[in-house]
Motif scaffolding. Structure first.
Motif: not given
Length: 508
Positions: A125-133, A199-214
């Motif tokens: 992710s440090r080598k891309l311009t990563l955008v989450g919504i 990279c453009f990605m969806e970020v769900s509340s469940i994904g945040v709570e479960q540390e998937r985007v940590a």
């Protein structure tokens, strides 16, 4: 890669064994363990990965990250097990010692998976311009159109969405709105290898709570809106909001926090962020604004930041989606005029207000709307676009999911549609008749008088189309891009576009 490199960003509570060992793979699924792998035991909702540590070691795992090292703690149930079971435990522990497996005890295995995956794949992710919504509605449309926009502008890029994942032009199927951390980092690494810059990605509340985007480094985070959804998981709206907000709380100073301030929760999302806040709105002053000038089934004319542009999308909710896309592209350094030109050529994401025209001037619209707010947006749009046409709304609610929104969706549909066809969605293991009864409870006598209840969704679609008056608009809500229906534990083929086309042929 050495184990010590994999866990350098993980706070270990205890380490047993050598960290100077080579790790060839990383997984949280014991069935996927290969010789030389690191196995991370995660406590899930259906099963506990700690139960499979022995199996992982037998298959060749050289290291285990876990919250509890086998044999370290014994609860009352474990202590009461019979002698034969205890003997098997001793044999397993003996094998563990012989194999010189390294154990790393951590406080949170979910966080450890994310951090280890990030390290194992080289911090992609440090080598891309990563955008989450994040937000209740609009995530899929926004990331899909951002992907298409930047592709049209000549940038190789990736997409992680509910509908599909893309590594530049290569399409991959997806199972969750936000995938597990190992899958996310693997795909991001593939994007880097493929030359993608974004990279453009969806970020769900469940994904945040479960540390998937940590551990991921985002260049921008977008907030769309917050309405009623996922309360079967989060239990309260406050907890749902907290998980969404956590995404922005964790953004770095170098990122943009792009928020919709027409939504009352928009300012809340960015209260504690370190990122640079950028606002957008259609109803009030903001950094970037938009207004619908005119619209029809063919599209709408927008004024964005004082300049007019045409879009093939329709509806106020899509005006917000397009404004979020424009704002993001401008924040990332794209010329505003270039963005406006590109927006006019974009088509909506699959299953989002897809319009199928049929005999007798019928218009069948397929949309993924499965929340009260999304259903209201779509029905309101169809009313605005063609107020003279009778509006028929076919919808259902998913089984084993949030039950509280069922009567609310019924009330929205009854208020905005002329006729209702209430049917099944993905009923899963829940009795479809019980789901329909929950929906029925939200209707008063006027709503019931204009409703028909048909459990079989295929028959419901056929009935809605075949009994519709000439020139009617029929909304099929809830399934959208999905080409399946989940009944019980089976995932059965179910493509609404196919059913509509077949039904059109029956009209004389």
């Amino acid at each position: 890669m050495k184990l010590k490199e994999l866990i350098q960003d993980i706070e270990a509570v205890e380490i047993r064994g050598s960290l100077d060992i080579d790790v060839t793979a990383i997984t949280g699924d014991s069935r996927e363990v290969t010789p030389g792998a690191l196995f991370i035991a995660v406590r899930g909702f259906a099963s506990d990965g700690h139960k499979y540590i022995g199996q992982a070691i037998e298959k060749g795992a050289v290291a285990v990250v876990c919250e509890e090292i086998p044999g370290q703690a014994r609860d009352e149930e474990t202590q009461a097990r019979d002698e034969e079971t205890q003997a098997r435990d001793e044999e397993t522990q003996a094998r563990d010692e012989e194999s010189a497996v390294t154990f790393v005890k951590v406080a949170n295995s979910r966080h450890a998976v994310a951090m280890a995956a990030d390290a194992f794949y080289g911090h992609p992710s440090r080598k891309l311009t990563l955008v989450g919504i994040t937000g209740t509605n609009g995530k899929t449309t926004t990331v899909t159109l951002l992907y298409r926009l930047f592709k049209a502008l000549g940038h190789p890029c990736g997409l992680l969405s509910t509908i599909a994942n893309y590594v530049d032009d290569r399409r991959l199927e997806t199972a969750n709105t936000t995938a597990d951390p190992i899958t996310i980092n693997r795909l991001l690494a593939e994007m880097v290898d493929a030359g993608c810059g974004y990279c453009f990605m969806e970020v769900s509340s469940i994904g945040v709570e479960q540390e998937r985007v940590a551990g991921l480094q985002f260049a921008a985070g977008i907030f769309s809106n917050l309405t009623h959804d996922h309360l079967d998981y989060h239990k309260t709206f406050a907890e749902y909001l907290r998980c969404k907000k956590l995404f922005f709380d964790n953004l770095p100073k170098s990122a943009y926090a792009i928020t919709n301030v027409d939504d009352k929760n928009g300012p809340v999302m960015v209260q504690n962020t370190a990122a640079k806040v950028v606002t957008y709105a259609c109803k009030r002053p903001a950094d970037h604004t938009a207004r619908i000038l005119e619209q029809s089934f063919e599209g709408m004319l927008l004024r964005i930041d004082g300049k007019e542009t045409w879009s093939r999308l329709i509806g106020a909710h899509n005006a917000y989606n397009l404004l979020a896309i424009y704002t993001t592209a401008v924040c990332l350094g794209t010329d505003p005029d270039e963005v406006l030109v590109a927006l006019s050529n974009l088509q909506s994401a699959p299953g989002r207000l897809e319009n199928l025209r049929g005999p007798r001037d019928l218009a069948v619209v397929i949309d993924y709307a499965h929340t009260p707010d999304a259903l209201e947006n779509v029905l309101g749009t169809l009313r605005d676009v063609a107020p003279e046409r009778q509006l028929i709304c076919l919808f259902g609610c998913g089984g084993d999911r949030d039950k509280t929104k069922r009567p609310e969706m019924a009330q929205v549909a009854a208020r905005l549609a002329d006729r209702l066809v209430v049917t099944s969605d993905n009923c899963r293991t829940e009795d479809p008749e019980a789901i329909l009864n929950d929906i029925r409870a939200g209707l008063d006598w006027e709503g019931l008088a204009k409703s028909v209840f048909i459990t079989d969704r295929r028959e419901a679609i056929r009935t809605a189309i075949l009994t519709a008056p000439e020139g009617a608009t029929i909304l099929l809500a809830g399934k959208g891009h999905e080409d399946y229906q989940i009944i019980g534990h089976e995932k059965l083929h179910f493509d609404e576009k196919e059913i509509v086309t077949e039904t059109f042929k029956l009209i004389l």
